[in-house]
Scaffold this motif. Structure first.
Motif, PDB file in Angstrom:
ATOM      1  N   ARG A 103       0.837  -1.192   0.000  1.00 17.05           N
ATOM      2  CA  ARG A 103       0.000   0.000   0.000  1.00 17.05           C
ATOM      3  C   ARG A 103       0.873   1.242   0.000  1.00 17.05           C
ATOM      4  NH1 ARG A 103      -3.750   0.457   4.897  1.00 17.05           N
ATOM      5  NH2 ARG A 103      -3.706   2.651   4.281  1.00 17.05           N
ATOM      6  N   LEU A 104       0.315   2.337  -0.494  1.00 18.61           N
ATOM      7  CA  LEU A 104       1.052   3.595  -0.550  1.00 18.61           C
ATOM      8  C   LEU A 104       0.082   4.740  -0.764  1.00 18.61           C
ATOM      9  CD1 LEU A 104       1.073   4.396  -3.832  1.00 18.61           C
ATOM     10  CD2 LEU A 104       2.744   2.550  -3.875  1.00 18.61           C
ATOM     11  N   GLU A 105       0.560   5.943  -0.546  1.00 18.02           N
ATOM     12  CA  GLU A 105      -0.194   7.157  -0.844  1.00 18.02           C
ATOM     13  C   GLU A 105       0.507   7.847  -1.997  1.00 18.02           C
ATOM     14  OE1 GLU A 105      -0.817  11.336   1.409  1.00 18.02           O
ATOM     15  OE2 GLU A 105      -1.619   9.605   2.489  1.00 18.02           O
ATOM     16  N   ALA A 106      -0.214   8.049  -3.102  1.00 18.45           N
ATOM     17  CA  ALA A 106       0.414   8.539  -4.327  1.00 18.45           C
ATOM     18  C   ALA A 106       0.028   9.980  -4.610  1.00 18.45           C
ATOM     19  CB  ALA A 106       0.011   7.666  -5.511  1.00 18.45           C
ATOM     20  N   ALA A 107       0.998  10.744  -5.090  1.00 19.62           N
ATOM     21  CA  ALA A 107       0.693  12.071  -5.626  1.00 19.62           C
ATOM     22  C   ALA A 107      -0.089  11.899  -6.927  1.00 19.62           C
ATOM     23  CB  ALA A 107       1.980  12.848  -5.872  1.00 19.62           C
ATOM     24  N   LEU A 108      -0.917  12.887  -7.253  1.00 19.01           N
ATOM     25  CA  LEU A 108      -1.745  12.774  -8.456  1.00 19.01           C
ATOM     26  C   LEU A 108      -0.901  12.548  -9.705  1.00 19.01           C
ATOM     27  CD1 LEU A 108      -4.405  15.571  -7.797  1.00 19.01           C
ATOM     28  CD2 LEU A 108      -4.712  13.105  -7.627  1.00 19.01           C
ATOM     29  N   ALA A 109       0.256  13.215  -9.762  1.00 14.13           N
ATOM     30  CA  ALA A 109       1.098  13.089 -10.954  1.00 14.13           C
ATOM     31  C   ALA A 109       1.657  11.684 -11.117  1.00 14.13           C
ATOM     32  CB  ALA A 109       2.238  14.102 -10.886  1.00 14.13           C
ATOM     33  N   ALA A 110       1.745  10.930 -10.008  1.00 15.54           N
ATOM     34  CA  ALA A 110       2.321   9.584 -10.067  1.00 15.54           C
ATOM     35  C   ALA A 110       1.281   8.499 -10.290  1.00 15.54           C
ATOM     36  CB  ALA A 110       3.089   9.297  -8.772  1.00 15.54           C
ATOM     37  N   LEU A 111       0.004   8.860 -10.318  1.00 19.90           N
ATOM     38  CA  LEU A 111      -1.044   7.847 -10.454  1.00 19.90           C
ATOM     39  C   LEU A 111      -0.894   6.987 -11.710  1.00 19.90           C
ATOM     40  CD1 LEU A 111      -4.249   9.692  -9.196  1.00 19.90           C
ATOM     41  CD2 LEU A 111      -3.018   7.827  -8.089  1.00 19.90           C
ATOM     42  N   PRO A 112      -0.572   7.551 -12.882  1.00 22.58           N
ATOM     43  CA  PRO A 112      -0.431   6.686 -14.065  1.00 22.58           C
ATOM     44  C   PRO A 112       0.608   5.586 -13.872  1.00 22.58           C
ATOM     45  CG  PRO A 112      -0.593   8.979 -14.729  1.00 22.58           C
ATOM     46  CD  PRO A 112      -0.453   8.979 -13.238  1.00 22.58           C
ATOM     47  N   PHE A 113       1.723   5.908 -13.210  1.00 24.08           N
ATOM     48  CA  PHE A 113       2.768   4.913 -12.967  1.00 24.08           C
ATOM     49  C   PHE A 113       2.230   3.770 -12.115  1.00 24.08           C
ATOM     50  CE2 PHE A 113       5.958   3.602  -9.726  1.00 24.08           C
ATOM     51  CZ  PHE A 113       6.776   2.829 -10.542  1.00 24.08           C
ATOM     52  N   TYR A 114       1.554   4.107 -11.018  1.00 24.77           N
ATOM     53  CA  TYR A 114       1.051   3.062 -10.129  1.00 24.77           C
ATOM     54  C   TYR A 114      -0.113   2.293 -10.761  1.00 24.77           C
ATOM     55  CZ  TYR A 114       4.013   5.114  -6.547  1.00 24.77           C
ATOM     56  OH  TYR A 114       5.100   5.568  -5.837  1.00 24.77           O
ATOM     57  N   ASN A 115      -0.922   2.983 -11.546  1.00 28.65           N
ATOM     58  CA  ASN A 115      -2.015   2.282 -12.228  1.00 28.65           C
ATOM     59  C   ASN A 115      -1.483   1.241 -13.208  1.00 28.65           C
ATOM     60  OD1 ASN A 115      -4.007   3.722 -10.890  1.00 28.65           O
ATOM     61  ND2 ASN A 115      -4.176   5.288 -12.469  1.00 28.65           N
ATOM     62  N   ARG A 116      -0.391   1.566 -13.876  1.00 29.61           N
ATOM     63  CA  ARG A 116       0.193   0.598 -14.811  1.00 29.61           C
ATOM     64  C   ARG A 116       0.697  -0.650 -14.089  1.00 29.61           C
ATOM     65  NH1 ARG A 116       2.300   5.342 -17.250  1.00 29.61           N
ATOM     66  NH2 ARG A 116       4.313   5.054 -16.199  1.00 29.61           N
ATOM     67  N   LEU A 117       1.113  -0.484 -12.841  1.00 25.30           N
ATOM     68  CA  LEU A 117       1.574  -1.631 -12.062  1.00 25.30           C
ATOM     69  C   LEU A 117       0.418  -2.463 -11.512  1.00 25.30           C
ATOM     70  CD1 LEU A 117       4.553  -0.137 -10.005  1.00 25.30           C
ATOM     71  CD2 LEU A 117       4.670  -1.646 -11.994  1.00 25.30           C
ATOM     72  N   PHE A 119      -1.962  -1.132  -9.206  1.00 27.66           N
ATOM     73  CA  PHE A 119      -2.505  -0.627  -7.942  1.00 27.66           C
ATOM     74  C   PHE A 119      -3.934  -0.138  -8.154  1.00 27.66           C
ATOM     75  CE2 PHE A 119       1.937  -0.547  -6.799  1.00 27.66           C
ATOM     76  CZ  PHE A 119       1.945  -0.771  -5.431  1.00 27.66           C
ATOM     77  N   GLN A 120      -4.773  -0.343  -7.154  1.00 33.56           N
ATOM     78  CA  GLN A 120      -6.158   0.110  -7.196  1.00 33.56           C
ATOM     79  C   GLN A 120      -6.419   1.083  -6.057  1.00 33.56           C
ATOM     80  OE1 GLN A 120      -8.611  -3.392  -7.128  1.00 33.56           O
ATOM     81  NE2 GLN A 120      -8.213  -3.876  -9.275  1.00 33.56           N
ATOM     82  N   GLU A 121      -7.288   2.036  -6.346  1.00 33.74           N
ATOM     83  CA  GLU A 121      -7.597   3.059  -5.346  1.00 33.74           C
ATOM     84  C   GLU A 121      -8.385   2.450  -4.193  1.00 33.74           C
ATOM     85  OE1 GLU A 121      -9.731   7.461  -5.146  1.00 33.74           O
ATOM     86  OE2 GLU A 121      -9.421   6.453  -7.050  1.00 33.74           O
ATOM     87  N   GLU A 122      -7.912   2.674  -2.983  1.00 31.59           N
ATOM     88  CA  GLU A 122      -8.573   2.163  -1.789  1.00 31.59           C
ATOM     89  C   GLU A 122      -9.323   3.264  -1.051  1.00 31.59           C
ATOM     90  OE1 GLU A 122      -6.200   1.548   1.801  1.00 31.59           O
ATOM     91  OE2 GLU A 122      -6.879  -0.529   1.800  1.00 31.59           O
ATOM     92  N   ALA A 123      -8.785   4.474  -1.075  1.00 31.42           N
ATOM     93  CA  ALA A 123      -9.401   5.608  -0.383  1.00 31.42           C
ATOM     94  C   ALA A 123      -8.900   6.891  -1.022  1.00 31.42           C
ATOM     95  CB  ALA A 123      -9.060   5.585   1.107  1.00 31.42           C
ATOM     96  N   ARG A 124      -9.561   7.991  -0.693  1.00 30.79           N
ATOM     97  CA  ARG A 124      -9.130   9.299  -1.172  1.00 30.79           C
ATOM     98  C   ARG A 124      -8.937  10.232   0.008  1.00 30.79           C
ATOM     99  NH1 ARG A 124     -12.304  11.056  -6.724  1.00 30.79           N
ATOM    100  NH2 ARG A 124     -11.776   9.200  -7.937  1.00 30.79           N
ATOM    101  N   ARG A 125      -7.909  11.043  -0.057  1.00 30.39           N
ATOM    102  CA  ARG A 125      -7.698  12.062   0.957  1.00 30.39           C
ATOM    103  C   ARG A 125      -8.409  13.324   0.498  1.00 30.39           C
ATOM    104  NH1 ARG A 125      -1.749  13.816   1.587  1.00 30.39           N
ATOM    105  NH2 ARG A 125      -2.308  15.050  -0.246  1.00 30.39           N
ATOM    106  N   LEU A 126      -9.321  13.803   1.303  1.00 34.13           N
ATOM    107  CA  LEU A 126     -10.134  14.957   0.940  1.00 34.13           C
ATOM    108  C   LEU A 126      -9.766  16.155   1.803  1.00 34.13           C
ATOM    109  CD1 LEU A 126     -13.600  13.158   0.733  1.00 34.13           C
ATOM    110  CD2 LEU A 126     -11.923  13.487  -1.091  1.00 34.13           C
ATOM    111  N   GLU A 127      -9.926  17.338   1.240  1.00 27.95           N
ATOM    112  CA  GLU A 127      -9.668  18.549   2.007  1.00 27.95           C
ATOM    113  C   GLU A 127     -10.532  19.673   1.469  1.00 27.95           C
ATOM    114  OE1 GLU A 127      -5.928  20.727  -0.074  1.00 27.95           O
ATOM    115  OE2 GLU A 127      -5.415  18.941   1.096  1.00 27.95           O
TER     116      GLU A 127
END
Length: 327
Positions: A103-117, A119-127
């Motif tokens: 598991r990890l917390e990804a910056a938005l810019a890094a999402l394509p990299f992790y999606n290719r591996l 990884f699936q979204e488990e939660a979102r950090r909201l503010e």
């Protein structure tokens, strides 16, 4: 390309990469300045990636239960797309071979990299800004509104034609209207968008009064909390009532009085008993001081002598002789 455990000698290079990461994905300003990275903080293990004779990537990870958490992972921009990121993640998995998840917390810019591996979204950090949240929390929950329009005429055909002409002009996209047959000298009109938006109920009542040249009464429950009626003559407002005059906010004293209903005007235009209207048009400072808004509406409709005001378009019963206008 070399991947190995980080040592104290790597700290200057890792701190430089950390500052590059913070500059590339800066934290929100309200969190303040980012501190320098502590390699072993939080029980983490660190790795570095070397390429072209220097440290150009680093990662930190730690075990949590049966999972491995990637705490940090950064590859210098000039050295990306050479497999460093994947290899660093592989090193973390090799460190804890019995791990069941990563598991990890990804910056938005890094999402394509992790999606290719995979990884699936488990939660979102909201503010959101705290002042905006305070204002939103202070807003009252809105209940459902409904209403009806009562035209003082027996000419159902004329009312139907006016409804067909004016309703399509109302914003909100009405799904349909119902024009009831004459009852006790009044024709009731129900409409979808007028249920959803009391402002459109008022607007349509005005248009019908102007077109028909007759007395028109708009009766409504708003937000399941207050009762309102507006009485028109030839399209002009001659009287108005709101059961909680300052429900939508403070008003000048004159406006409060204007929303109190004038039983004599109502009696003159509708033939109703002024005393009965006065008794039905109750007022209060809050919903808790009054009967339910729907009950107040029924009492007012009975006092004025109109039928079918207890419902709107969505729950209108089948009525013999009614004209259903579908859209």
């Amino acid at each position: 390309m070399t991947i190995r455990h980080a040592t104290d000698a790597d700290e200057p290079a890792i701190q430089l990469l950390w500052r590059e990461f913070v500059a590339e994905s800066p934290p929100p300003a309200y969190l303040g300045e980012s501190d320098d990275l502590e390699l072993g903080h939080g029980g983490t293990t660190a790795w570095v990636g070397e390429r072209s004779g220097g440290v150009v990537a680093f990662a930190r990870a730690r075990p949590i239960g049966t999972a491995v958490e990637i705490v940090d992972l950064y590859v210098a921009r000039a050295h990306r797309r050479h497999g460093l990121g994947k290899t660093l993640i592989g090193a973390a998995l090799a460190e804890w071979p019995d791990a069941t998840h990563v598991r990890l917390e990804a910056a938005l810019a890094a999402l394509p990299f992790y999606n290719r591996l995979g990884f699936q979204e488990e939660a979102r950090r909201l503010e959101m800004p705290a002042p905006a949240l305070r204002a939103r929390l202070a807003q009252r929950e809105k209940g459902e509104s409904f209403g009806s329009i009562h035209v003082q005429t027996d000419d159902q055909g004329a009312v139907e034609r006016a409804v067909r002409q004016f309703v399509p002009r109302l914003p909100g996209g009405s799904r349909g209207s119902i024009v009831a047959p004459p009852r006790n000298g009044w024709i009731a009109v129900y409409d979808d968008v007028c249920d959803r938006d009391p402002r459109q109920l008022r607007r349509l009542a005005k248009e019908l009064g102007d077109r028909m040249g007759s007395v028109v009464l708009a009766l409504a429950v708003e937000e399941a909390a207050v009762t309102r009626f507006v009485l028109f003559e030839h399209g002009k407002v001659v009287d108005e009532y709101l059961s909680i005059q300052e429900y939508y906010g403070p008003l000048p004293p004159g406006d409060v009085v204007a929303l109190a209903a004038n039983p004599r005007v109502v009696s003159r235009l509708t033939g109703s008993d002024a005393g009965a209207v006065r008794a039905a048009a109750v007022h209060g400072a809050s919903p808790g001081e009054l009967p339910a808004a729907a009950e107040v509406l029924v009492s007012i409709a009975r006092a004025i002598g109109v039928q079918g005001a207890e419902h709107g378009w969505s729950d209108a019963p089948t009525l013999a002789g009614a004209v259903v206008v579908e859209r």
